[in-house]
Design a protein around this motif. Sequence first.
Motif, PDB file in Angstrom:
ATOM      1  N   SER A   1      -2.493 -17.508  -2.492  1.00 55.44           N
ATOM      2  CA  SER A   1      -1.764 -16.860  -1.406  1.00 55.44           C
ATOM      3  C   SER A   1      -2.466 -17.107  -0.073  1.00 55.44           C
ATOM      4  O   SER A   1      -3.692 -16.954   0.027  1.00 55.44           O
ATOM      5  CB  SER A   1      -1.670 -15.359  -1.655  1.00 55.44           C
ATOM      6  N   PRO A   2      -1.703 -17.415   0.965  1.00 55.06           N
ATOM      7  CA  PRO A   2      -2.318 -17.564   2.291  1.00 55.06           C
ATOM      8  C   PRO A   2      -2.852 -16.231   2.821  1.00 55.06           C
ATOM      9  O   PRO A   2      -3.661 -16.204   3.735  1.00 55.06           O
ATOM     10  CB  PRO A   2      -1.174 -18.091   3.167  1.00 55.06           C
ATOM     11  N   GLN A   3      -2.419 -15.122   2.215  1.00 56.24           N
ATOM     12  CA  GLN A   3      -2.889 -13.797   2.631  1.00 56.24           C
ATOM     13  C   GLN A   3      -4.293 -13.481   2.105  1.00 56.24           C
ATOM     14  O   GLN A   3      -4.938 -12.567   2.600  1.00 56.24           O
ATOM     15  CB  GLN A   3      -1.931 -12.709   2.137  1.00 56.24           C
TER      16      GLN A   3
ATOM     17  N   ILE B   1      -1.400 -17.109  -7.162  1.00 59.28           N
ATOM     18  CA  ILE B   1      -0.732 -17.071  -5.861  1.00 59.28           C
ATOM     19  C   ILE B   1      -0.233 -15.654  -5.534  1.00 59.28           C
ATOM     20  O   ILE B   1       0.036 -15.336  -4.383  1.00 59.28           O
ATOM     21  CB  ILE B   1       0.425 -18.103  -5.785  1.00 59.28           C
ATOM     22  N   GLY B   2      -0.173 -14.798  -6.544  1.00 56.39           N
ATOM     23  CA  GLY B   2       0.272 -13.421  -6.350  1.00 56.39           C
ATOM     24  C   GLY B   2      -0.816 -12.458  -5.918  1.00 56.39           C
ATOM     25  O   GLY B   2      -0.563 -11.267  -5.721  1.00 56.39           O
ATOM     26  N   VAL B   3      -2.046 -12.961  -5.792  1.00 56.09           N
ATOM     27  CA  VAL B   3      -3.137 -12.102  -5.313  1.00 56.09           C
ATOM     28  C   VAL B   3      -3.043 -12.098  -3.791  1.00 56.09           C
ATOM     29  O   VAL B   3      -3.579 -12.955  -3.102  1.00 56.09           O
ATOM     30  CB  VAL B   3      -4.516 -12.596  -5.805  1.00 56.09           C
ATOM     31  N   ASP B   4      -2.310 -11.096  -3.297  1.00 56.85           N
ATOM     32  CA  ASP B   4      -2.051 -10.986  -1.868  1.00 56.85           C
ATOM     33  C   ASP B   4      -2.249  -9.537  -1.444  1.00 56.85           C
ATOM     34  O   ASP B   4      -2.776  -8.728  -2.217  1.00 56.85           O
ATOM     35  CB  ASP B   4      -0.634 -11.484  -1.546  1.00 56.85           C
ATOM     36  N   SER B   5      -1.816  -9.198  -0.251  1.00 54.16           N
ATOM     37  CA  SER B   5      -2.047  -7.834   0.250  1.00 54.16           C
ATOM     38  C   SER B   5      -1.279  -6.798  -0.571  1.00 54.16           C
ATOM     39  O   SER B   5      -1.767  -5.684  -0.772  1.00 54.16           O
ATOM     40  CB  SER B   5      -1.701  -7.733   1.738  1.00 54.16           C
ATOM     41  N   ALA B   6      -0.107  -7.164  -1.075  1.00 56.42           N
ATOM     42  CA  ALA B   6       0.645  -6.223  -1.919  1.00 56.42           C
ATOM     43  C   ALA B   6      -0.112  -5.973  -3.224  1.00 56.42           C
ATOM     44  O   ALA B   6      -0.207  -4.823  -3.689  1.00 56.42           O
ATOM     45  CB  ALA B   6       2.036  -6.770  -2.203  1.00 56.42           C
ATOM     46  N   PHE B   7      -0.673  -7.037  -3.817  1.00 55.47           N
ATOM     47  CA  PHE B   7      -1.480  -6.879  -5.023  1.00 55.47           C
ATOM     48  C   PHE B   7      -2.647  -5.938  -4.748  1.00 55.47           C
ATOM     49  O   PHE B   7      -2.919  -5.028  -5.519  1.00 55.47           O
ATOM     50  CB  PHE B   7      -2.008  -8.237  -5.512  1.00 55.47           C
ATOM     51  N   LYS B   8      -3.347  -6.190  -3.641  1.00 54.83           N
ATOM     52  CA  LYS B   8      -4.513  -5.372  -3.286  1.00 54.83           C
ATOM     53  C   LYS B   8      -4.120  -3.901  -3.187  1.00 54.83           C
ATOM     54  O   LYS B   8      -4.765  -3.021  -3.755  1.00 54.83           O
ATOM     55  CB  LYS B   8      -5.109  -5.836  -1.968  1.00 54.83           C
ATOM     56  N   THR B   9      -3.025  -3.625  -2.483  1.00 56.27           N
ATOM     57  CA  THR B   9      -2.567  -2.239  -2.303  1.00 56.27           C
ATOM     58  C   THR B   9      -2.213  -1.607  -3.646  1.00 56.27           C
ATOM     59  O   THR B   9      -2.651  -0.489  -3.943  1.00 56.27           O
ATOM     60  CB  THR B   9      -1.348  -2.202  -1.360  1.00 56.27           C
ATOM     61  N   ASN B  10      -1.459  -2.315  -4.468  1.00 58.17           N
ATOM     62  CA  ASN B  10      -1.047  -1.768  -5.767  1.00 58.17           C
ATOM     63  C   ASN B  10      -2.235  -1.572  -6.696  1.00 58.17           C
ATOM     64  O   ASN B  10      -2.311  -0.579  -7.426  1.00 58.17           O
ATOM     65  CB  ASN B  10      -0.002  -2.681  -6.411  1.00 58.17           C
ATOM     66  N   PHE B  11      -3.181  -2.508  -6.679  1.00 55.94           N
ATOM     67  CA  PHE B  11      -4.392  -2.417  -7.496  1.00 55.94           C
ATOM     68  C   PHE B  11      -5.204  -1.186  -7.076  1.00 55.94           C
ATOM     69  O   PHE B  11      -5.662  -0.416  -7.914  1.00 55.94           O
ATOM     70  CB  PHE B  11      -5.201  -3.707  -7.321  1.00 55.94           C
ATOM     71  N   GLU B  12      -5.345  -1.005  -5.760  1.00 56.15           N
ATOM     72  CA  GLU B  12      -6.076   0.162  -5.234  1.00 56.15           C
ATOM     73  C   GLU B  12      -5.406   1.463  -5.653  1.00 56.15           C
ATOM     74  O   GLU B  12      -6.073   2.381  -6.132  1.00 56.15           O
ATOM     75  CB  GLU B  12      -6.130   0.119  -3.703  1.00 56.15           C
TER      76      GLU B  12
END
Length: 181
Positions: free
Chosen positions: A108-110, A62-73
């Motif tokens: 995540s809904p994101q 559920i934590g795979v969201d836009s914040a995860f994407k940004t931090n991963f990038e």
Amino acid sequence: MDLYYNPPKKSKALPKELLPYFDFYLKQRKNELAEQTLKNYKVVRSLIEKYESNISNSIKLIGVDSAFKTNFEVFYLGKGYSINTISRAIHTIKSVCNHAMYNGIEISPQLERIKLKEVKVDKIYLTTKELNTIEKLDDKKLNESLLNARYWLIISCYTGQRVSDFMRFTKYQLRCEKGKI
């Protein structure tokens, strides 16, 4: 007696964290996915593992969201990875999360709205003239590692194969064409 002969089926709860679910996903689909696709997924799994190690936390599905994407990038851009490599990894992560959603796990809904960047890259190649120049370099001016690099470069250019492919070549795969092997 009914419970003895018809015990309730123990349903193993599916993992709710990304890495354990990734393992579940790979185990479930190992016979459906091509060998190279499995290798690619394992590379992405390794990237997630390194990222989790860096943040000292395990990622929930559920934590795979836009914040995860940004931090991963940001993390992998800082490590020198290309944006296209990172985008392919996130695409794979999204696929695994979607699989989890279809199995009833909350995500995540994101996730659906996460957009991936891709950069068009130039195709870099050597001309026949440049390859001939490299082939004709004076062996005496090259150390052993440069000689080996030259041989591998020429082989890969003429065969159009990656190192991982032509390292498995055998003499039985060679053929003669217009007088050249």
